[in-house]
Design a protein around this motif. Structure first.
Motif, short mmCIF file in Angstrom:
data_model
loop_
_atom_site.label_atom_id
_atom_site.label_comp_id
_atom_site.label_asym_id
_atom_site.label_seq_id
_atom_site.Cartn_x
_atom_site.Cartn_y
_atom_site.Cartn_z
N LYS A 1 56.19 27.75 66.01
CA LYS A 1 56.11 26.36 65.56
C LYS A 1 54.97 25.64 66.24
CE LYS A 1 58.38 21.88 65.45
NZ LYS A 1 59.55 21.03 65.84
N ARG B 1 51.72 26.21 64.61
CA ARG B 1 51.54 25.39 63.40
C ARG B 1 51.18 23.96 63.76
NH1 ARG B 1 56.26 28.34 62.11
NH2 ARG B 1 57.60 26.52 62.42
N ARG C 1 47.55 23.84 64.87
CA ARG C 1 46.63 23.96 63.74
C ARG C 1 46.53 22.65 62.96
NH1 ARG C 1 49.54 29.34 62.96
NH2 ARG C 1 48.26 30.80 64.17
N GLU D 1 54.12 34.15 67.89
CA GLU D 1 53.60 34.85 66.72
C GLU D 1 53.28 36.32 67.04
OE1 GLU D 1 51.26 31.53 64.11
OE2 GLU D 1 50.25 32.22 65.94
#
Length: 215
Positions: free
Chosen positions: A109, A112, A115, A129
């Motif tokens: 999370k 994300r 990003r 990841e």
């Protein structure tokens, strides 16, 4: 020659104050109490996750993280959580032709969320990841695959002695230690850091000139 610069996340790019405060609130303990125990755990060279055990023995971080999410109190990252030197430093490194990566011990999370900030970086990943976490050499093997450079041409930038500087150096990379956050200040003058860090900095804005001076 330095080709790629890879940055740790917590207390290198992100000020963790707000997130640790949220954990203290979730546990129902005063924020200064949580911070003091976290500092003691850090000073002992132990994993920060052990801090929670002092307040709730048997605490399972993954379970409680999901409970926070379900309660609508999950982790968020805002631009104001970045240290002020992050965007200028990363932008300048890329302007000078260096590849910039971001990777640390965080969940998928968090990748994300990072990003979504549109940071001046070529790639972002997290241990969540990859399925490998610092200080394991498997993590730094992934860093070596992640960055488009040979290991001696990669600089790993971080604040922690045992999770950043020593294992990155062992993996054959160059290292830059930043005096920032609890661990960064605590280990700044440690003999092993003095020996293992190619550079020691107080701000990320020092890096561009150190790694690739203008011509």
């Amino acid at each position: 020659m330095v080709v790629a610069v890879v940055f740790d996340v917590g207390e290198t790019l992100l000020d963790d104050t707000r997130e640790y405060g949220a954990w203290a609130d979730w546990l129902g303990v005063p924020r200064h109490t949580f911070s003091a125990v976290l500092g003691a755990v850090t000073a002992a060279g132990r994993n920060n996750a052990e801090t929670f055990q002092y307040f709730r023995p048997g605490f399972d971080l993954a379970t409680e993280r999901q409970r926070r999410e379900d309660a609508g109190l999950g982790e968020t990252i805002e631009d104001t959580d970045l240290y002020p030197d992050v965007r200028p430093a990363l932008t300048e490194l890329r302007t000078r032709g260096l590849w910039v990566g971001i990777v640390g011990n965080q969940t998928a999370k968090v990748a994300r969320l990072l990003r979504a900030l549109n940071l001046p970086a070529d790639a972002i990943a997290t241990s969540g990841e990859w399925g490998a976490a610092k200080p394991d050499q498997a993590f730094f093997d992934r860093v070596a695959q992640f960055a488009p450079a040979a290991r001696p041409d990669i600089v790993y930038v971080g604040d922690q002695r045992d999770k950043d500087i020593l294992p990155a150096r062992k993996a054959g990379m160059r290292t830059a230690h930043i005096r920032r956050g609890p661990a960064g200040h605590l280990w700044a003058d440690d003999p092993t850091v003095l020996d293992a860090a190619d550079w020691r900095i107080n701000s990320l804005t020092e890096l561009p000139a150190l790694l690739r001076p203008s011509t």
